[in-house]
Design a protein around this motif. Structure first.
Motif, PDB file in Angstrom:
ATOM      1  N   LYS A  24       0.845  -1.187   0.000  1.00  0.00           N
ATOM      2  CA  LYS A  24       0.000   0.000   0.000  1.00  0.00           C
ATOM      3  C   LYS A  24       0.886   1.245   0.000  1.00  0.00           C
ATOM      4  O   LYS A  24       1.595   1.513   0.970  1.00  0.00           O
ATOM      5  CB  LYS A  24      -0.907   0.009   1.227  1.00  0.00           C
ATOM      6  CG  LYS A  24      -1.964   1.114   1.204  1.00  0.00           C
ATOM      7  CD  LYS A  24      -2.863   1.014   2.415  1.00  0.00           C
ATOM      8  CE  LYS A  24      -4.032   2.005   2.315  1.00  0.00           C
ATOM      9  NZ  LYS A  24      -3.594   3.404   2.176  1.00  0.00           N
ATOM     10  N   PRO A  25       0.854   1.990  -1.092  1.00  0.00           N
ATOM     11  CA  PRO A  25       1.684   3.191  -1.149  1.00  0.00           C
ATOM     12  C   PRO A  25       1.129   4.305  -0.269  1.00  0.00           C
ATOM     13  O   PRO A  25      -0.057   4.303   0.083  1.00  0.00           O
ATOM     14  CB  PRO A  25       1.627   3.585  -2.627  1.00  0.00           C
ATOM     15  CG  PRO A  25       0.296   3.059  -3.093  1.00  0.00           C
ATOM     16  CD  PRO A  25       0.073   1.786  -2.322  1.00  0.00           C
ATOM     17  N   LEU A  26       1.978   5.234   0.080  1.00  0.00           N
ATOM     18  CA  LEU A  26       1.541   6.444   0.770  1.00  0.00           C
ATOM     19  C   LEU A  26       0.915   7.372  -0.260  1.00  0.00           C
ATOM     20  O   LEU A  26       1.553   7.754  -1.245  1.00  0.00           O
ATOM     21  CB  LEU A  26       2.750   7.131   1.415  1.00  0.00           C
ATOM     22  CG  LEU A  26       2.529   8.551   1.961  1.00  0.00           C
ATOM     23  CD1 LEU A  26       1.526   8.537   3.107  1.00  0.00           C
ATOM     24  CD2 LEU A  26       3.848   9.171   2.400  1.00  0.00           C
ATOM     25  N   VAL A  27      -0.352   7.731  -0.058  1.00  0.00           N
ATOM     26  CA  VAL A  27      -1.058   8.608  -0.994  1.00  0.00           C
ATOM     27  C   VAL A  27      -1.286   9.955  -0.306  1.00  0.00           C
ATOM     28  O   VAL A  27      -2.008  10.045   0.690  1.00  0.00           O
ATOM     29  CB  VAL A  27      -2.403   7.997  -1.437  1.00  0.00           C
ATOM     30  CG1 VAL A  27      -3.052   8.891  -2.496  1.00  0.00           C
ATOM     31  CG2 VAL A  27      -2.201   6.583  -1.983  1.00  0.00           C
ATOM     32  N   ARG A  53      -9.444   6.611  -6.772  1.00  0.00           N
ATOM     33  CA  ARG A  53      -9.131   5.556  -5.810  1.00  0.00           C
ATOM     34  C   ARG A  53      -8.977   4.205  -6.506  1.00  0.00           C
ATOM     35  O   ARG A  53      -8.054   3.435  -6.187  1.00  0.00           O
ATOM     36  CB  ARG A  53     -10.221   5.467  -4.737  1.00  0.00           C
ATOM     37  CG  ARG A  53      -9.990   4.324  -3.765  1.00  0.00           C
ATOM     38  CD  ARG A  53     -10.724   4.504  -2.453  1.00  0.00           C
ATOM     39  NE  ARG A  53     -12.164   4.618  -2.594  1.00  0.00           N
ATOM     40  CZ  ARG A  53     -12.973   4.869  -1.551  1.00  0.00           C
ATOM     41  NH1 ARG A  53     -12.456   5.060  -0.351  1.00  0.00           N
ATOM     42  NH2 ARG A  53     -14.274   4.960  -1.738  1.00  0.00           N
ATOM     43  N   HIS A  54      -9.858   3.894  -7.447  1.00  0.00           N
ATOM     44  CA  HIS A  54      -9.759   2.626  -8.170  1.00  0.00           C
ATOM     45  C   HIS A  54      -8.446   2.539  -8.947  1.00  0.00           C
ATOM     46  O   HIS A  54      -7.794   1.488  -8.984  1.00  0.00           O
ATOM     47  CB  HIS A  54     -10.946   2.466  -9.123  1.00  0.00           C
ATOM     48  CG  HIS A  54     -12.253   2.264  -8.426  1.00  0.00           C
ATOM     49  ND1 HIS A  54     -12.376   1.548  -7.252  1.00  0.00           N
ATOM     50  CD2 HIS A  54     -13.514   2.700  -8.733  1.00  0.00           C
ATOM     51  CE1 HIS A  54     -13.644   1.540  -6.866  1.00  0.00           C
ATOM     52  NE2 HIS A  54     -14.356   2.236  -7.739  1.00  0.00           N
ATOM     53  N   PHE A  55      -8.057   3.646  -9.568  1.00  0.00           N
ATOM     54  CA  PHE A  55      -6.819   3.641 -10.349  1.00  0.00           C
ATOM     55  C   PHE A  55      -5.605   3.458  -9.440  1.00  0.00           C
ATOM     56  O   PHE A  55      -4.698   2.678  -9.748  1.00  0.00           O
ATOM     57  CB  PHE A  55      -6.687   4.936 -11.146  1.00  0.00           C
ATOM     58  CG  PHE A  55      -5.437   4.998 -11.986  1.00  0.00           C
ATOM     59  CD1 PHE A  55      -5.358   4.315 -13.184  1.00  0.00           C
ATOM     60  CD2 PHE A  55      -4.324   5.726 -11.566  1.00  0.00           C
ATOM     61  CE1 PHE A  55      -4.205   4.351 -13.956  1.00  0.00           C
ATOM     62  CE2 PHE A  55      -3.177   5.773 -12.324  1.00  0.00           C
ATOM     63  CZ  PHE A  55      -3.109   5.084 -13.532  1.00  0.00           C
ATOM     64  N   VAL A  56      -5.586   4.178  -8.329  1.00  0.00           N
ATOM     65  CA  VAL A  56      -4.464   4.058  -7.390  1.00  0.00           C
ATOM     66  C   VAL A  56      -4.359   2.620  -6.880  1.00  0.00           C
ATOM     67  O   VAL A  56      -3.264   2.063  -6.765  1.00  0.00           O
ATOM     68  CB  VAL A  56      -4.627   5.050  -6.222  1.00  0.00           C
ATOM     69  CG1 VAL A  56      -3.618   4.746  -5.108  1.00  0.00           C
ATOM     70  CG2 VAL A  56      -4.442   6.477  -6.713  1.00  0.00           C
ATOM     71  N   VAL A  76     -10.700  11.325  -1.712  1.00  0.00           N
ATOM     72  CA  VAL A  76     -11.292   9.994  -1.579  1.00  0.00           C
ATOM     73  C   VAL A  76     -10.219   8.920  -1.764  1.00  0.00           C
ATOM     74  O   VAL A  76     -10.270   7.858  -1.123  1.00  0.00           O
ATOM     75  CB  VAL A  76     -12.439   9.802  -2.591  1.00  0.00           C
ATOM     76  CG1 VAL A  76     -12.895   8.345  -2.649  1.00  0.00           C
ATOM     77  CG2 VAL A  76     -13.620  10.703  -2.234  1.00  0.00           C
ATOM     78  N   ALA A  77      -9.238   9.199  -2.607  1.00  0.00           N
ATOM     79  CA  ALA A  77      -8.177   8.228  -2.890  1.00  0.00           C
ATOM     80  C   ALA A  77      -7.024   8.299  -1.900  1.00  0.00           C
ATOM     81  O   ALA A  77      -6.147   7.427  -1.902  1.00  0.00           O
ATOM     82  CB  ALA A  77      -7.639   8.460  -4.307  1.00  0.00           C
ATOM     83  N   ALA A  78      -6.997   9.313  -1.052  1.00  0.00           N
ATOM     84  CA  ALA A  78      -5.799   9.646  -0.284  1.00  0.00           C
ATOM     85  C   ALA A  78      -5.765   9.054   1.118  1.00  0.00           C
ATOM     86  O   ALA A  78      -6.797   8.709   1.713  1.00  0.00           O
ATOM     87  CB  ALA A  78      -5.662  11.163  -0.189  1.00  0.00           C
ATOM     88  N   ASP A  79      -4.547   8.980   1.641  1.00  0.00           N
ATOM     89  CA  ASP A  79      -4.329   8.692   3.055  1.00  0.00           C
ATOM     90  C   ASP A  79      -4.216   9.989   3.845  1.00  0.00           C
ATOM     91  O   ASP A  79      -4.673  10.071   4.979  1.00  0.00           O
ATOM     92  CB  ASP A  79      -3.032   7.891   3.243  1.00  0.00           C
ATOM     93  CG  ASP A  79      -3.047   6.574   2.502  1.00  0.00           C
ATOM     94  OD1 ASP A  79      -3.977   5.778   2.740  1.00  0.00           O
ATOM     95  OD2 ASP A  79      -2.138   6.336   1.678  1.00  0.00           O
ATOM     96  N   TYR A  80      -3.597  10.992   3.216  1.00  0.00           N
ATOM     97  CA  TYR A  80      -3.327  12.251   3.903  1.00  0.00           C
ATOM     98  C   TYR A  80      -3.549  13.434   2.967  1.00  0.00           C
ATOM     99  O   TYR A  80      -3.383  13.317   1.750  1.00  0.00           O
ATOM    100  CB  TYR A  80      -1.875  12.306   4.405  1.00  0.00           C
ATOM    101  CG  TYR A  80      -1.562  11.314   5.499  1.00  0.00           C
ATOM    102  CD1 TYR A  80      -1.745  11.639   6.846  1.00  0.00           C
ATOM    103  CD2 TYR A  80      -1.059  10.049   5.178  1.00  0.00           C
ATOM    104  CE1 TYR A  80      -1.449  10.726   7.844  1.00  0.00           C
ATOM    105  CE2 TYR A  80      -0.772   9.128   6.181  1.00  0.00           C
ATOM    106  CZ  TYR A  80      -0.970   9.478   7.514  1.00  0.00           C
ATOM    107  OH  TYR A  80      -0.689   8.575   8.502  1.00  0.00           O
ATOM    108  N   CYS A  81      -3.883  14.571   3.586  1.00  0.00           N
ATOM    109  CA  CYS A  81      -3.968  15.834   2.856  1.00  0.00           C
ATOM    110  C   CYS A  81      -3.010  16.823   3.496  1.00  0.00           C
ATOM    111  O   CYS A  81      -3.009  17.016   4.713  1.00  0.00           O
ATOM    112  CB  CYS A  81      -5.386  16.389   2.895  1.00  0.00           C
ATOM    113  SG  CYS A  81      -5.555  18.007   2.092  1.00  0.00           S
TER     114      CYS A  81
END
Length: 307
Positions: free
Chosen positions: A4-7, A121-124, A151-156
């Motif tokens: 799981k990458p950091l997004v 999110r699906h693409f990531v 929606v796709a992210a872990d952090y903002c």
């Protein structure tokens, strides 16, 4: 266990606050440390895309929308990675570029568009095994494109200039993030406020930086990023600062920022390459000394025998 990458999303509803610059330069530092980086450009202005080779302003103007991030939002297009994912000239950095055609998908009320909210999110998720870090640039507003990124992210991460007008929109960013958390992505975290484009000699910057630190306490990152000419020079050379001139003060600021990103994401993401590469020490080459004494003795001895 799946990789799981950091997004991480760079977002603020105000333009000119270093959102794109933050993504561009931190990408270079993540990659310099050996992490595989994916850049998703979700800003129709495509400034991030134009900052990296093989692209430029003309290439982005001529780019077929079907070969860009637009394909993730348009049902008529094929969003497969091989169609929209590009290697850049910088090792470890890949890019899904933006173009102006993305503008029409930036709807003001994202919640009305069902599963389109999950397009990024699906693409990531699909490409997650190929990358360690995913950085998403967003437009200067809080609408559909920013919503999908969150929606796709872990952090903002929210870059903000320490001035009155720039700081006024922070509360709107907070509410927007909370809306995403409550309706679409409960795992999203606000990493915090990055004080950017700082001019230490400007008294107003020092005052507002302290005001923000007092008001938001631990939400403000310890590191900040100065306003310096070399950042513009780097964009012109299409090279992030720590790869362009790693020893200058601006590079040290980006290195400190990336270190803090690692620290603030350590609860959810481990296994990233955090070590700063050490410069290779060049050893001065030495020419072998001519053995003149031996030569002279040999010559002298030979001459005596001849005599």
């Amino acid at each position: 266990m799946n990789h799981k990458p950091l997004v991480l999303v760079s977002s603020n509803r105000k333009g000119g606050c270093s959102k794109t610059s933050t993504v561009f330069h931190t990408a270079g530092e993540f990659a310099r440390r050996g992490n595989r980086v994916l850049l998703l450009d979700c800003d129709p202005q495509a400034s991030l895309s134009q900052s990296l080779k093989p692209f430029g302003s003309r290439a982005i103007e001529q780019l077929n929308p079907e070969r860009s991030v637009v394909a993730l939002f348009d049902d008529r297009m094929d969003p497969s990675p091989e169609n929209i994912l590009y290697a850049t000239d910088i090792e470890n950095i890949h890019l899904v570029p933006a173009c102006d055609a993305l503008t029409k998908f930036n709807y003001p009320d994202p919640t009305e568009y069902g599963f389109l909210q999950d397009s990024l999110r699906h693409f990531v998720t699909e490409v997650s095994g190929d990358f360690d870090v995913v950085l998403i640039d967003t437009p200067p507003n809080l609408q559909m494109l920013t919503w999908c990124a969150l929606v796709a992210a872990d952090y903002c991460l929210t870059p903000v200039v320490p001035e009155d007008y720039a700081a006024q929109g922070i509360v709107h960013v907070k509410r927007f993030i909370e809306s995403v958390q409550q309706s679409r992505n409960g795992d999203l975290r606000w990493m915090g406020l990055l004080i950017a484009m700082v001019q230490p000699r400007l008294g107003i910057h020092s005052v507002y930086e302290q005001v923000m630190r007092d008001a938001y306490a631990g939400l403000v990152l310890d590191s900040n990023v100065p306003l310096v000419t070399i950042f513009k020079e780097c964009v012109s050379n299409k090279t992030p600062v720590t790869l362009y001139k790693p020893k200058v003060a601006a590079s040290k600021a980006i290195i400190a920022l990336v270190d803090e990103i690692f620290e603030r994401s350590s609860e959810t993401h481990t296994g990233l390459k955090t070590e700063v590469p050490q410069p290779v020490k060049k050893t001065a080459s030495r020419k072998p000394r001519a053995k003149t004494g031996t030569t002279k003795k040999t010559t002298t001895s030979s001459n005596r025998k001849a005599a």
